[in-house]
Motif scaffolding. Structure first.
Motif, PDB file in Angstrom:
ATOM      1  N   LYS A  21      67.404  12.685  81.378  1.00 61.38           N
ATOM      2  CA  LYS A  21      67.349  13.719  82.351  1.00 61.38           C
ATOM      3  C   LYS A  21      67.568  14.580  81.119  1.00 61.38           C
ATOM      4  CE  LYS A  21      69.627  16.208  85.886  1.00 61.38           C
ATOM      5  NZ  LYS A  21      70.851  15.908  87.132  1.00 61.38           N
ATOM      6  N   ILE A  22      68.548  14.408  79.897  1.00 63.60           N
ATOM      7  CA  ILE A  22      69.060  15.938  79.038  1.00 63.60           C
ATOM      8  C   ILE A  22      67.889  15.742  77.975  1.00 63.60           C
ATOM      9  CG2 ILE A  22      70.486  16.086  77.095  1.00 63.60           C
ATOM     10  CD1 ILE A  22      72.961  14.955  79.182  1.00 63.60           C
ATOM     11  N   VAL A  23      67.444  14.593  77.957  1.00 63.20           N
ATOM     12  CA  VAL A  23      66.841  14.452  76.708  1.00 63.20           C
ATOM     13  C   VAL A  23      64.765  15.800  77.529  1.00 63.20           C
ATOM     14  CG1 VAL A  23      64.937  12.820  75.849  1.00 63.20           C
ATOM     15  CG2 VAL A  23      67.066  12.513  75.438  1.00 63.20           C
ATOM     16  N   ILE A  24      64.708  15.845  78.901  1.00 67.27           N
ATOM     17  CA  ILE A  24      63.676  15.930  79.512  1.00 67.27           C
ATOM     18  C   ILE A  24      63.806  17.462  79.288  1.00 67.27           C
ATOM     19  CG2 ILE A  24      62.885  16.918  81.715  1.00 67.27           C
ATOM     20  CD1 ILE A  24      61.314  14.384  80.220  1.00 67.27           C
ATOM     21  N   LYS A  25      65.718  18.031  79.572  1.00 67.85           N
ATOM     22  CA  LYS A  25      65.991  19.589  79.850  1.00 67.85           C
ATOM     23  C   LYS A  25      65.870  19.951  78.419  1.00 67.85           C
ATOM     24  CE  LYS A  25      68.569  19.462  84.063  1.00 67.85           C
ATOM     25  NZ  LYS A  25      68.139  20.582  84.297  1.00 67.85           N
ATOM     26  N   CYS A  26      66.071  19.475  77.219  1.00 62.61           N
ATOM     27  CA  CYS A  26      65.968  19.981  75.718  1.00 62.61           C
ATOM     28  C   CYS A  26      64.858  20.079  75.778  1.00 62.61           C
ATOM     29  CB  CYS A  26      66.386  18.391  75.593  1.00 62.61           C
ATOM     30  SG  CYS A  26      66.586  19.194  73.911  1.00 62.61           S
ATOM     31  N   ASN A 203      77.756  27.904  66.275  1.00 67.02           N
ATOM     32  CA  ASN A 203      78.804  27.950  67.898  1.00 67.02           C
ATOM     33  C   ASN A 203      78.535  26.126  68.156  1.00 67.02           C
ATOM     34  OD1 ASN A 203      79.848  29.732  67.633  1.00 67.02           O
ATOM     35  ND2 ASN A 203      79.738  31.267  68.915  1.00 67.02           N
ATOM     36  N   VAL A 204      78.920  25.745  68.209  1.00 69.69           N
ATOM     37  CA  VAL A 204      78.180  23.663  68.923  1.00 69.69           C
ATOM     38  C   VAL A 204      78.323  24.448  70.331  1.00 69.69           C
ATOM     39  CG1 VAL A 204      77.864  21.320  68.835  1.00 69.69           C
ATOM     40  CG2 VAL A 204      78.579  22.996  66.764  1.00 69.69           C
ATOM     41  N   SER A 205      76.995  24.156  70.815  1.00 70.50           N
ATOM     42  CA  SER A 205      77.019  24.194  72.175  1.00 70.50           C
ATOM     43  C   SER A 205      76.086  22.974  72.695  1.00 70.50           C
ATOM     44  CB  SER A 205      75.979  25.787  72.725  1.00 70.50           C
ATOM     45  OG  SER A 205      76.099  25.658  74.281  1.00 70.50           O
ATOM     46  N   SER A 206      75.905  23.056  73.270  1.00 74.13           N
ATOM     47  CA  SER A 206      74.964  21.539  74.287  1.00 74.13           C
ATOM     48  C   SER A 206      74.047  22.295  75.558  1.00 74.13           C
ATOM     49  CB  SER A 206      76.185  21.633  75.372  1.00 74.13           C
ATOM     50  OG  SER A 206      75.345  19.651  75.886  1.00 74.13           O
ATOM     51  N   VAL A 207      72.859  21.223  75.664  1.00 75.06           N
ATOM     52  CA  VAL A 207      71.629  21.743  76.722  1.00 75.06           C
ATOM     53  C   VAL A 207      72.670  21.842  77.959  1.00 75.06           C
ATOM     54  CG1 VAL A 207      70.839  19.375  76.301  1.00 75.06           C
ATOM     55  CG2 VAL A 207      69.532  21.140  76.651  1.00 75.06           C
ATOM     56  N   ILE A 208      73.104  21.086  78.119  1.00 76.43           N
ATOM     57  CA  ILE A 208      73.954  21.195  79.702  1.00 76.43           C
ATOM     58  C   ILE A 208      74.347  22.526  79.989  1.00 76.43           C
ATOM     59  CG2 ILE A 208      74.307  18.599  79.294  1.00 76.43           C
ATOM     60  CD1 ILE A 208      76.981  19.274  79.985  1.00 76.43           C
ATOM     61  N   HIS A 209      74.606  23.664  79.242  1.00 76.54           N
ATOM     62  CA  HIS A 209      74.559  24.824  79.220  1.00 76.54           C
ATOM     63  C   HIS A 209      73.442  25.511  80.245  1.00 76.54           C
ATOM     64  CE1 HIS A 209      70.718  25.880  76.728  1.00 76.54           C
ATOM     65  NE2 HIS A 209      71.506  26.949  76.876  1.00 76.54           N
ATOM     66  N   SER A 210      71.766  24.685  80.300  1.00 71.45           N
ATOM     67  CA  SER A 210      70.743  24.767  81.452  1.00 71.45           C
ATOM     68  C   SER A 210      71.719  24.305  82.889  1.00 71.45           C
ATOM     69  CB  SER A 210      70.055  24.810  80.972  1.00 71.45           C
ATOM     70  OG  SER A 210      69.618  23.605  80.571  1.00 71.45           O
ATOM     71  N   TRP A 211      72.161  23.981  83.265  1.00 65.75           N
ATOM     72  CA  TRP A 211      72.823  23.600  84.639  1.00 65.75           C
ATOM     73  C   TRP A 211      73.510  24.367  85.461  1.00 65.75           C
ATOM     74  CZ3 TRP A 211      74.109  17.105  83.217  1.00 65.75           C
ATOM     75  CH2 TRP A 211      73.494  17.063  83.302  1.00 65.75           C
ATOM     76  N   VAL A 212      74.326  24.996  84.516  1.00 63.01           N
ATOM     77  CA  VAL A 212      75.123  26.379  85.022  1.00 63.01           C
ATOM     78  C   VAL A 212      74.581  27.084  85.665  1.00 63.01           C
ATOM     79  CG1 VAL A 212      76.890  27.924  85.038  1.00 63.01           C
ATOM     80  CG2 VAL A 212      77.071  26.321  83.399  1.00 63.01           C
ATOM     81  N   LYS A 213      74.661  27.887  87.126  1.00 63.03           N
ATOM     82  CA  LYS A 213      73.615  28.820  88.408  1.00 63.03           C
ATOM     83  C   LYS A 213      74.593  30.110  87.833  1.00 63.03           C
ATOM     84  CE  LYS A 213      70.373  25.513  89.227  1.00 63.03           C
ATOM     85  NZ  LYS A 213      69.515  26.014  88.338  1.00 63.03           N
ATOM     86  N   LYS A 214      74.059  31.452  87.764  1.00 63.78           N
ATOM     87  CA  LYS A 214      74.703  32.412  88.007  1.00 63.78           C
ATOM     88  C   LYS A 214      76.170  32.817  88.661  1.00 63.78           C
ATOM     89  CE  LYS A 214      74.053  37.194  87.533  1.00 63.78           C
ATOM     90  NZ  LYS A 214      73.236  38.307  87.375  1.00 63.78           N
ATOM     91  N   ASP A 215      75.792  32.320  90.167  1.00 63.09           N
ATOM     92  CA  ASP A 215      76.888  32.451  90.758  1.00 63.09           C
ATOM     93  C   ASP A 215      78.253  31.338  90.546  1.00 63.09           C
ATOM     94  OD1 ASP A 215      75.113  29.574  91.253  1.00 63.09           O
ATOM     95  OD2 ASP A 215      75.035  30.546  93.887  1.00 63.09           O
TER      96      ASP A 215
END
Length: 359
Positions: A21-26, A203-215
């Motif tokens: 799932k993470i690979v696909i999101k990446c 800055n070392v981040s992560s692809v899972i940052h994209s899982w966060v919604k604005k609310d």
């Protein structure tokens, strides 16, 4: 025994599903997924299989006397980043909470590179007071600062708070690196001006940052959440890392400072965060999923590429995956949200420490 074997199979399937799932999101499309799995090089000439050693092989003509601070360098991709930078002749400053582990990493690097210069200083990135002390000690050394690698990462499985009373994952991954960067930025700007060598912040981040919604990205709730979810807290901190890089890049451009700041997704690596659950089941799961995971050497490649490569000279405010520029989430690219976060963070630090940071 049968129930145990079924349990293991279910766990293995779960890990493979999560990693996939993470690979696909990446990777935004099937072509990108194939490129990742096969390690096909991108525009930079490097890909998911490239190692930190490989992407810095063309850095033999680096400017002399470069100095880098690498957080989280006592293990995982941080230790590999420190090793490769030291191998390329960069003086390493290693902020560490566990000084014994830091000394062991230093010893290992110097066995390979006897001339490597490595300085160890004490720090707790979840503590504002400790960060101030570290910066004071570093600045007293009166050495240049060319590179800052904000790499250290914390994944708190249960709700816990820093000594400053902030949620631990957010305090360590984002607030700590924000304050560290602010307190060292003037030194970096001065170094770049005096040497005519571009300063670089990663800055070392992560692809899972994209899982966060604005609310789910509300500053005060992230500081002191009422309903804690460990994965969400980690993703929020990594989203904040990207926003920090993007906002700071704009600020550096506005004052014509010769500083580039970018963010990276290092890939899915069996790091210290995962080793918190070390055991026969965990090891078995990651052995099966290993074809989708990166080695530590591969995980450190994008950070080292941005820190040293001439190909990234002048590149700033971007997000990189596998040593190539990539797309981050729409929220991560929201300039107004990034500026809002920066102002809120600055106000918080000023209120807590009465420390003057840049206007």
């Amino acid at each position: 025994m049968l129930k145990f074997l079924i349990y293991i199979c279910v766990c293995i399937f779960g890990v493979i599903t999560l990693v996939w799932k993470i690979v696909i999101k990446c990777t935004p499309n099937m072509k990108g997924t194939v490129r990742y799995l096969a390690g096909i090089p991108g525009q930079s000439g490097y890909g998911s299989k490239s190692t930190a050693d490989q992407v810095t092989q063309d850095c033999s003509s680096l400017p002399p006397n470069l100095t880098a601070i690498v957080t989280g360098a006592t293990s995982g991709i941080g230790a590999e980043t420190a090793r490769v930078l030291a191998k390329r002749g960069v003086k390493i400053v290693m902020p560490a909470r566990d000084l014994k582990k830091a000394a062991q990493v230093k010893e290992n690097i110097q066995k390979e590179c006897p001339k490597a210069e490595i300085i160890i200083l004490d720090i707790d990135l979840s503590s504002f007071a400790s960060i101030r002390k570290f910066c004071s000690e570093f600045l007293s050394l009166e050495i240049p600062l060319n590179i800052l690698i904000n790499n250290a990462g914390k994944f708190s499985h249960k709700l816990e708070f820093s000594e400053d009373k902030f949620e631990m994952t957010f305090a360590t991954n984002y607030l700590g690196h924000f304050l560290l960067t602010e307190l060292l930025l003037e030194k970096m700007i001065d170094t770049a001006r005096e040497t005519s060598v571009q300063g670089r912040i990663v800055n070392v981040s992560s692809v899972i940052h994209s899982w966060v919604k604005k609310d789910h990205f509300e500053f005060n709730r992230m500081l002191q959440p009422k309903h804690y979810n460990a994965t969400r807290a980690y993703a929020q901190s990594k989203l904040a890392n990207i926003m920090h890089a993007n906002e700071l890049a704009k600020q550096m451009k506005a004052i014509n400072a010769n500083i580039a700041i970018n963010s990276v997704h290092p890939g899915i690596v069996k790091t210290g965060i995962i080793r918190d659950h070390k055991g026969i089941i965990t090891d078995s799961m990651f052995f099966v999923a290993s074809k989708l995971l990166k080695s530590t050497a591969q995980g450190a490649s994008t950070t080292c590429y941005l820190a040293l490569s001439s190909k990234t000279e002048g590149v700033t405010g971007r997000y990189f995956v596998d040593c190539n520029e990539s797309r981050c989430s729409a929220l991560a690219n929201d300039d107004s949200e990034a500026h809002k976060l920066w102002k809120q963070t600055r106000a918080l630090i000023h209120k807590r420490l009465r420390t003057k940071i840049r206007p």
